[in-house]
Design a protein around this motif. Structure first.
Motif, PDB file in Angstrom:
ATOM      1  N   VAL A   1     -27.039   1.201 -64.780  1.00 16.01           N
ATOM      2  CA  VAL A   1     -28.201   0.892 -63.951  1.00 16.01           C
ATOM      3  C   VAL A   1     -29.396   1.710 -64.425  1.00 16.01           C
ATOM      4  CG1 VAL A   1     -29.136   0.838 -61.610  1.00 16.01           C
ATOM      5  CG2 VAL A   1     -26.691   0.447 -61.978  1.00 16.01           C
ATOM      6  N   ASN A   2     -30.513   1.051 -64.633  1.00 15.80           N
ATOM      7  CA  ASN A   2     -31.746   1.719 -65.031  1.00 15.80           C
ATOM      8  C   ASN A   2     -32.909   1.166 -64.212  1.00 15.80           C
ATOM      9  OD1 ASN A   2     -30.848   3.334 -67.494  1.00 15.80           O
ATOM     10  ND2 ASN A   2     -30.174   1.272 -68.049  1.00 15.80           N
ATOM     11  N   SER A   3     -33.836   2.045 -63.824  1.00 16.68           N
ATOM     12  CA  SER A   3     -35.055   1.641 -63.100  1.00 16.68           C
ATOM     13  C   SER A   3     -34.734   0.927 -61.799  1.00 16.68           C
ATOM     14  CB  SER A   3     -35.936   0.750 -63.982  1.00 16.68           C
ATOM     15  OG  SER A   3     -36.257   1.398 -65.194  1.00 16.68           O
ATOM     16  N   CYS A   4     -33.725   1.392 -61.088  1.00 17.46           N
ATOM     17  CA  CYS A   4     -33.325   0.791 -59.813  1.00 17.46           C
ATOM     18  C   CYS A   4     -34.368   1.075 -58.737  1.00 17.46           C
ATOM     19  CB  CYS A   4     -31.967   1.350 -59.387  1.00 17.46           C
ATOM     20  SG  CYS A   4     -31.403   0.802 -57.773  1.00 17.46           S
ATOM     21  N   ARG A   5     -34.683   0.057 -57.931  1.00 16.77           N
ATOM     22  CA  ARG A   5     -35.625   0.217 -56.820  1.00 16.77           C
ATOM     23  C   ARG A   5     -34.929   0.463 -55.489  1.00 16.77           C
ATOM     24  NH1 ARG A   5     -40.114  -4.628 -57.702  1.00 16.77           N
ATOM     25  NH2 ARG A   5     -40.972  -3.892 -59.693  1.00 16.77           N
ATOM     26  N   HIS A   6     -33.608   0.538 -55.492  1.00 17.53           N
ATOM     27  CA  HIS A   6     -32.815   0.816 -54.296  1.00 17.53           C
ATOM     28  C   HIS A   6     -33.035  -0.224 -53.198  1.00 17.53           C
ATOM     29  CE1 HIS A   6     -33.775   4.727 -56.295  1.00 17.53           C
ATOM     30  NE2 HIS A   6     -32.454   4.783 -56.298  1.00 17.53           N
ATOM     31  N   CYS A   7     -33.185  -1.488 -53.592  1.00 16.87           N
ATOM     32  CA  CYS A   7     -33.404  -2.549 -52.602  1.00 16.87           C
ATOM     33  C   CYS A   7     -32.113  -2.956 -51.904  1.00 16.87           C
ATOM     34  CB  CYS A   7     -34.054  -3.763 -53.263  1.00 16.87           C
ATOM     35  SG  CYS A   7     -32.972  -4.642 -54.424  1.00 16.87           S
ATOM     36  N   GLY A   8     -30.975  -2.724 -52.537  1.00 10.94           N
ATOM     37  CA  GLY A   8     -29.686  -3.054 -51.935  1.00 10.94           C
ATOM     38  C   GLY A   8     -29.239  -4.484 -52.096  1.00 10.94           C
TER      39      GLY A   8
END
Length: 405
Positions: free
Chosen positions: A175-182
């Motif tokens: 995982v890279n550059s995750c925005r944590h949107c779920g």
């Protein structure tokens, strides 16, 4: 009565199940667990994986108990490459309990298994899909009977190449550059992805459906150097797919048991850590409300506590009238697996009333809901079998109240 059991990672099978259900007035149900089924019409819809059944489908077929031995049972199998005799594998499971498939159909849909294919989404393909499904629906309406393709030794040999049968594929995701949107956690049909104060973590129960890879809005998830640079598949069923697969309130039934006492634990809130905590209590499963956990006992199905991250920075000020509640237990009536985290969808609003120290996580006004005080300072609202809200009292936490606007 008609029901369609569906396993879908990217939306192809759910599209088929939804279109069929609208024409035969059937409920579409996740293959999360089997249990007893007495319906007159039973559908089993899923994608073929390496000429065989996804592990989830195998578990479901081994668990379900069909009590109506005269039921019309059909399967619709979606595929991108070759389907083989997967319908025969379904029939082999059903025959063990004295029933069998009446009808099977295979529907070629968008290829999206990225390690081997490029996504071939197109308008002309969807026109063919709809025409094929229209024929299938007509057959089902007329209770057509079809030949079931045998599940042969060749099928079994091909299916042995299905990677999850050999290794923990969850370890191969990055995982890279995750925005944590779920979004990935909601779409995973097996609840195999968790997210707590950081990027998603992948467990050992991965099916390689690639729902998480395709749904990520920023393309942050890659698999084993085999998905880089490849177009993602954006099926228009994404919202419905999250509803189907989400491990949480929206698919899980709750009930109240007033004969059982409330838990004696009290939730405390640590302002500097933005989180609830308990002293004592050892739940072995949980339901996620955003990043907040409702701790569950898998043996009894009883909710024992709330804990975890829940930032007061996003709470909304409101005037809250405390609902009348009786002492008792909040019980998840569906089967719970130890160690599994179920989840509600994201963007649950939390309201606070600084004048009385109460929080309401979820719906403030619940028509026809019952309220149960299941912990010392926690109240749950349950209506129509669904968990609508959690109320929490923080009357002694002066630090939190001081910080609230």
């Amino acid at each position: 009565m008609a029901v369609i059991y569906c396993f879908s990672g990217t939306g192809n099978s759910l599209y088929a199940a939804t279109k069929i259900s609208a024409e035969i007035n059937a409920e579409v149900v996740n293959m999360k667990s089997g249990g007893e089924c007495n319906a007159d019409v039973i559908g089993i819809v899923f994608p073929v994986y390496f000429w065989g059944l996804p592990k989830t489908v195998e578990r479901f077929l081994g668990d379900i108990r069909i009590t109506n031995k005269n039921a019309y049972i059909f399967t619709v199998i979606t595929y991108g490459g070759l389907a083989g005799g997967a319908d025969g594998a379904v029939n082999d499971f059903l025959k063990k309990q004295g029933v069998k498939l009446s009808y099977s159909a295979k529907v070629r849909m968008v290829r999206n298994y990225l390690p081997e294919f490029n996504v071939n989404d197109s308008k002309s393909l969807w026109e063919k899909i709809d025409r094929r499904l229209d024929r299938v629906i007509s057959d089902i309406k007329w209770r057509a009977v079809s030949r079931i393709t045998p599940y042969t030794a060749l099928n079994k040999t091909m299916h042995q190449n299905y990677p999850p049968l050999k290794a923990n594929c969850g370890k191969l995701f990055t995982v890279n550059s995750c925005r944590h949107c779920g979004a990935c956690t909601d779409v995973c049909p097996n609840g195999n992805i968790t997210m707590e104060n950081g990027p998603p973590k992948f467990g050992s129960n991965c099916e390689l459906c690639f729902g998480c890879v395709h749904i990520c809005p920023v393309g942050a998830i890659e698999y084993d150097n085999k998905t880089q640079g490849k177009k993602r598949y954006k099926n228009h069923m994404q919202h419905e797919l999250s509803d189907l697969n989400a491990h949480g309130f929206n698919r899980t039934r709750f009930e109240i048991d007033y004969t059982k006492p409330r838990n004696k634990l009290t939730a405390a809130y640590i302002a500097d850590e933005y989180s609830f905590t308990y002293e004592g209590g050892y739940p072995d499963s949980s339901v996620m409300i955003d990043c907040l956990e409702l701790g569950m006992n898998s043996e009894t199905g009883i909710a024992e506590q709330i804990s975890g991250f829940h930032s007061y920075l996003i709470w909304k000020s409101a005037s809250l009238t405390l609902p009348e509640a009786k002492d008792g237990a909040l019980v998840m009536s569906d089967k719970i697996e130890s160690g599994v985290t179920y989840r509600i969808k994201y963007n649950v609003t939390t309201y606070y009333d600084k004048s009385n120290g109460w929080l309401c996580i979820g719906a403030r006004d619940c028509d026809n809901a019952e309220y149960v005080r299941f912990c010392e300072n926690c109240i749950a609202a349950v209506g129509d079998g669904k968990l609508a809200a959690i109320w929490v009292s923080l009357p002694t936490d002066a630090e939190v109240m001081k910080r609230l606007k």
